[in-house]
Design a protein around this motif. Structure first.
Motif, PDB file in Angstrom:
ATOM      1  N   PHE A   1      -0.724   9.878   7.909  1.00 48.05           N
ATOM      2  CA  PHE A   1      -0.200   8.690   8.573  1.00 48.05           C
ATOM      3  C   PHE A   1      -1.308   7.882   9.243  1.00 48.05           C
ATOM      4  O   PHE A   1      -1.262   6.653   9.273  1.00 48.05           O
ATOM      5  N   ILE A   2      -2.273   8.570   9.833  1.00 42.21           N
ATOM      6  CA  ILE A   2      -3.328   7.899  10.600  1.00 42.21           C
ATOM      7  C   ILE A   2      -4.671   8.148   9.937  1.00 42.21           C
ATOM      8  O   ILE A   2      -5.084   9.295   9.753  1.00 42.21           O
ATOM      9  N   ASN A   3      -5.318   7.073   9.569  1.00 43.06           N
ATOM     10  CA  ASN A   3      -6.675   7.142   9.004  1.00 43.06           C
ATOM     11  C   ASN A   3      -7.500   6.054   9.679  1.00 43.06           C
ATOM     12  O   ASN A   3      -7.452   4.888   9.287  1.00 43.06           O
ATOM     13  N   PRO A   4      -8.257   6.422  10.741  1.00 48.36           N
ATOM     14  CA  PRO A   4      -9.028   5.415  11.490  1.00 48.36           C
ATOM     15  C   PRO A   4      -9.974   4.607  10.621  1.00 48.36           C
ATOM     16  O   PRO A   4     -10.337   3.481  10.988  1.00 48.36           O
TER      17      PRO A   4
ATOM     18  N   LEU B   1       0.822  -1.211   0.000  1.00 48.07           N
ATOM     19  CA  LEU B   1       0.000   0.000   0.000  1.00 48.07           C
ATOM     20  C   LEU B   1       0.861   1.268   0.000  1.00 48.07           C
ATOM     21  O   LEU B   1       0.332   2.369  -0.183  1.00 48.07           O
ATOM     22  N   LEU B   2       2.161   1.123   0.191  1.00 50.10           N
ATOM     23  CA  LEU B   2       3.067   2.284   0.207  1.00 50.10           C
ATOM     24  C   LEU B   2       3.510   2.570  -1.217  1.00 50.10           C
ATOM     25  O   LEU B   2       4.581   2.164  -1.662  1.00 50.10           O
ATOM     26  N   ALA B   3       2.661   3.278  -1.942  1.00 50.96           N
ATOM     27  CA  ALA B   3       2.912   3.489  -3.375  1.00 50.96           C
ATOM     28  C   ALA B   3       3.116   4.943  -3.755  1.00 50.96           C
ATOM     29  O   ALA B   3       3.490   5.237  -4.898  1.00 50.96           O
ATOM     30  N   ASP B   4       2.897   5.866  -2.828  1.00 47.99           N
ATOM     31  CA  ASP B   4       3.099   7.280  -3.153  1.00 47.99           C
ATOM     32  C   ASP B   4       4.584   7.579  -3.315  1.00 47.99           C
ATOM     33  O   ASP B   4       5.444   6.935  -2.695  1.00 47.99           O
ATOM     34  N   SER B   5       4.902   8.560  -4.150  1.00 44.05           N
ATOM     35  CA  SER B   5       6.311   8.892  -4.409  1.00 44.05           C
ATOM     36  C   SER B   5       7.063   9.268  -3.130  1.00 44.05           C
ATOM     37  O   SER B   5       8.248   8.960  -2.980  1.00 44.05           O
ATOM     38  N   ALA B   6       6.369   9.933  -2.193  1.00 46.97           N
ATOM     39  CA  ALA B   6       7.019  10.320  -0.937  1.00 46.97           C
ATOM     40  C   ALA B   6       7.331   9.089  -0.086  1.00 46.97           C
ATOM     41  O   ALA B   6       8.377   9.029   0.581  1.00 46.97           O
ATOM     42  N   GLU B   7       6.452   8.106  -0.092  1.00 45.82           N
ATOM     43  CA  GLU B   7       6.686   6.867   0.651  1.00 45.82           C
ATOM     44  C   GLU B   7       7.837   6.084   0.036  1.00 45.82           C
ATOM     45  O   GLU B   7       8.692   5.535   0.748  1.00 45.82           O
TER      46      GLU B   7
ATOM     47  N   VAL C   1       6.993   4.493   9.346  1.00 52.20           N
ATOM     48  CA  VAL C   1       7.416   5.498  10.326  1.00 52.20           C
ATOM     49  C   VAL C   1       8.320   4.869  11.376  1.00 52.20           C
ATOM     50  O   VAL C   1       9.346   5.441  11.767  1.00 52.20           O
ATOM     51  N   GLU C   2       7.963   3.665  11.843  1.00 51.51           N
ATOM     52  CA  GLU C   2       8.785   3.003  12.857  1.00 51.51           C
ATOM     53  C   GLU C   2      10.149   2.620  12.300  1.00 51.51           C
ATOM     54  O   GLU C   2      11.174   2.739  12.992  1.00 51.51           O
TER      55      GLU C   2
ATOM     56  N   SER D   1      -3.934   0.873   5.535  1.00 51.48           N
ATOM     57  CA  SER D   1      -2.980   1.911   5.135  1.00 51.48           C
ATOM     58  C   SER D   1      -2.324   2.532   6.361  1.00 51.48           C
ATOM     59  O   SER D   1      -1.131   2.902   6.328  1.00 51.48           O
ATOM     60  N   THR D   2      -3.088   2.655   7.458  1.00 48.54           N
ATOM     61  CA  THR D   2      -2.509   3.189   8.693  1.00 48.54           C
ATOM     62  C   THR D   2      -1.390   2.292   9.189  1.00 48.54           C
ATOM     63  O   THR D   2      -0.296   2.759   9.550  1.00 48.54           O
ATOM     64  N   ARG D   3      -1.636   0.991   9.217  1.00 47.04           N
ATOM     65  CA  ARG D   3      -0.619   0.048   9.687  1.00 47.04           C
ATOM     66  C   ARG D   3       0.610   0.076   8.777  1.00 47.04           C
ATOM     67  O   ARG D   3       1.759   0.017   9.247  1.00 47.04           O
ATOM     68  N   ALA D   4       0.413   0.166   7.476  1.00 46.21           N
ATOM     69  CA  ALA D   4       1.542   0.209   6.544  1.00 46.21           C
ATOM     70  C   ALA D   4       2.391   1.451   6.779  1.00 46.21           C
ATOM     71  O   ALA D   4       3.632   1.377   6.816  1.00 46.21           O
ATOM     72  N   ARG D   5       1.726   2.584   6.941  1.00 47.36           N
ATOM     73  CA  ARG D   5       2.482   3.830   7.141  1.00 47.36           C
ATOM     74  C   ARG D   5       3.169   3.860   8.498  1.00 47.36           C
ATOM     75  O   ARG D   5       4.270   4.392   8.633  1.00 47.36           O
TER      76      ARG D   5
END
Length: 581
Positions: A542-545, A484-490, A558-559, A550-554
């Motif tokens: 980063f957080i989308n309840p 799910l980490l597909a954005d250029s920034a990620e 981050v970790e 996607s939250t867990r992937a981001r």
């Protein structure tokens, strides 16, 4: 996991395949082949110079060799594209899964991620070695921080490191220290001593030393000749100054394994001279006059000379002065021979910029006394210009002649000093502005990097509040869906995390800890940039309840980044805060 080392192995395997097929001749020197990030990220993820450095030896065209090698590399499952650019560089584009593996490795290994295993024997790194005649100043601080960070870096690269301080306690300067302390001793006993005479150390830091002498000896020293009290006062004063220096270093988190006394070399230096004579490395001769204008102290006389030219120096060097005493060079040779006898094979000296003329002779000496089995690298630290809001800082009342390191630590803190001392190459002059290093802005690198770590910690606090019951521990995020980490920034963050092991390895090999500081700033910028992007695009936050996956992937990303920042800051000796005040 070091993808650069992995793909360097793949490139060598591809070259060996071309050798077996007869495309390349046998016996090629593959040691110059490297895999590194391309200068422009749009070219790909990795680049290798193999075709460029091997074409001449292989008697082929770099472009043709590049195409043959690229064809071999395309067969590797992790390679999407292998293309030849310019005169023969091969650019590789990797699968997303490669970077997912990197993130999982960084998650699983934590602050151990990026540790290297460079080959080599024992390392002895000597740094600070300030004369024990007063408190440390900011210039000493730069060498201290550089040496300590370099030692940390070499440990992170898997080397066995000894941290050493050379106490210059055998020269005329310690007799001046003793006389200066004796003046303060008389003052402590109630005498009017008036202004400190020229030639003695004027700083107030010797007042406590004088009081301690008075408490220990009472008035007993007053009626004794200097020849009787000088050795005792000298020993007491040196001990007091070394306690002061150790305290100054401790403020910066710096501790040495060995404190070596120059005075203990008294018997080693004559033994060294006898050894060099036996090896035929000493002779009686005259030195040619130095080029240009002759210095006032130039003596055209026969001298006892060490054959340093045979080992790479520009001119042979004297071992004895005109009065028959040993030169400083002779003592330094004996000292470095002692390091070698203690098992060191890689010697590093961190010295001030004014020692530049000493480098070749010491490298020649180490080569000679070790029979070529040890090496010496000398790292010169340039001056520090201390400023406040762009204006030069006035001198210290306590030291008398300079701003003490302790005063600077008290004002701006250990972290600011350590990071900023390392955010410029050691051989470049450093402007250290006391006002700028405490600013909370992007223009202050230490704040910007530490804020990245604190921001990561804040993200997890917010996630636990927004999504109670979720397991956001490292173990809980191990199975996060990283596709799910597909954005250029990620992707940029993942690429930078992948570079960390190579940064540690390359910085350690080059003895350049500033590379780690530069890398951390770039990594912090990638995090802050992605954060800002999420403010404009809610789906990238980063957080989308409402989107658990996607939250867990981001958060996994981050970790992983947080662990790298913490690891890099630890190498620099800087704390990694969870909150910024």
């Amino acid at each position: 996991m070091n993808i650069f080392a992995t793909f360097e192995t793949r490139v060598r395997e591809a070259l060996e395949s071309l050798i077996r097929s007869g495309t390349l001749p046998e016996g090629l020197d593959l040691s110059r082949v490297v895999v590194e990030p391309p200068r422009d990220a749009t070219y790909g993820d990795l680049a290798t110079n193999a075709a460029l450095v091997l074409a001449k030896e292989a008697r082929t065209n770099p472009k043709a060799l590049g195409e043959a090698l690229a064809a071999e590399l395309r067969q590797y499952p992790r390679v999407i594209e292998a293309s030849v650019a310019g005169p023969g560089f091969i650019n590789l584009r990797l699968t997303p899964e490669t970077y997912h593996e990197v993130v999982r490795a960084a998650l699983g290994e934590g602050t151990e991620y990026g540790r290297a295993h460079l080959p080599g024997g024992k390392v002895n790194i000597e740094y600070v070695s300030a004369n024990p005649t007063g408190p440390m100043h900011v210039g000493h601080g730069r060498g201290a921080v550089f040496g300590d960070a370099l030692a940390n870096l070499l440990v992170a690269a898997g080397r066995d490191v000894t941290r050493e301080y050379y106490i210059n306690d055998a020269g005329a300067q310690v007799d001046v220290l003793a006389r200066s302390a004796f003046l303060r001793y008389r003052e402590a006993l109630g005498e009017e001593v008036g202004p400190v005479p020229e030639g003695l150390y004027p700083g107030d830091y010797l007042v406590p030393v004088g009081k301690a002498l008075a408490e220990t000896h009472g008035r007993a020293l007053l009626d004794t000749p200097e020849s009787d009290w000088l050795p005792q006062v000298r020993a007491d004063a040196i001990a007091a100054m070394m306690d002061l220096i150790r305290g100054d270093l401790a403020r910066l988190g710096i501790h040495h394994d060995v404190f070596f006394s120059e005075a203990t070399l008294k018997e080693a230096v004559p033994a060294l001279l006898a050894e060099l004579r036996e090896k035929g490395l000493v002779y009686e001769g005259r030195l040619p006059p130095p080029k240009g204008q002759l210095p006032e102290d130039w003596e055209d006389r026969e001298q006892t000379l060490f054959r340093t030219v045979e080992f790479g120096d520009d001119v042979d060097r004297p071992l004895l002065k005109s009065d028959g005493s040993f030169t400083y060079f002779a003592s330094d040779i004996a000292y470095h021979r002692d390091k070698i006898r203690r098992g060191a094979t890689d010697l590093i000296d961190v010295l001030g910029a004014d020692h530049g003329g000493y480098v070749k002779r010491m490298q020649a000496a180490v080569k000679a006394v070790s029979d070529g089995n040890a090496t010496l690298d000398v790292k010169l630290c340039q001056l520090v210009r201390l400023l406040r809001a762009g204006e030069p800082v006035k001198m210290s009342k306590r030291a008398g002649e300079f701003i003490t390191l302790a005063e600077v630590v008290d004002e701006v803190g250990r972290d600011a000093i350590r990071f900023m001392m390392l955010y410029r190459k050691n051989d470049a002059t450093l402007d250290f502005d006391l006002a700028k290093v405490v600013e909370q802005s992007k223009d202050n690198p230490v704040f910007y990097v530490q804020y990245a770590h604190a921001r990561c910690a804040s993200v997890f606090r917010q996630a636990r509040e927004a999504m109670p019951g979720e397991d956001f521990s490292v173990a809980g995020l191990a199975d996060a869906d990283l596709t799910l980490l597909a954005d250029s920034a990620e992707i940029e963050i993942m690429r930078l995390i992948a570079q960390y092991p190579r940064v540690i390895e390359a910085a350690a090999a080059a003895h350049e800890p500033h590379r780690v500081a530069f890398y951390l700033y770039e990594l912090a910028s990638s995090l802050h940039g992605f954060w800002n992007k999420g403010k404009d695009l809610p789906q990238l936050r980063f957080i989308n309840p409402n989107d658990r996956n996607s939250t867990r992937a981001r958060l996994a990303l981050v970790e992983a980044l947080r662990g790298v920042v913490a690891s890099g800051l630890a190498v620099l000796g800087v704390t990694a805060p969870d909150e910024m005040r």
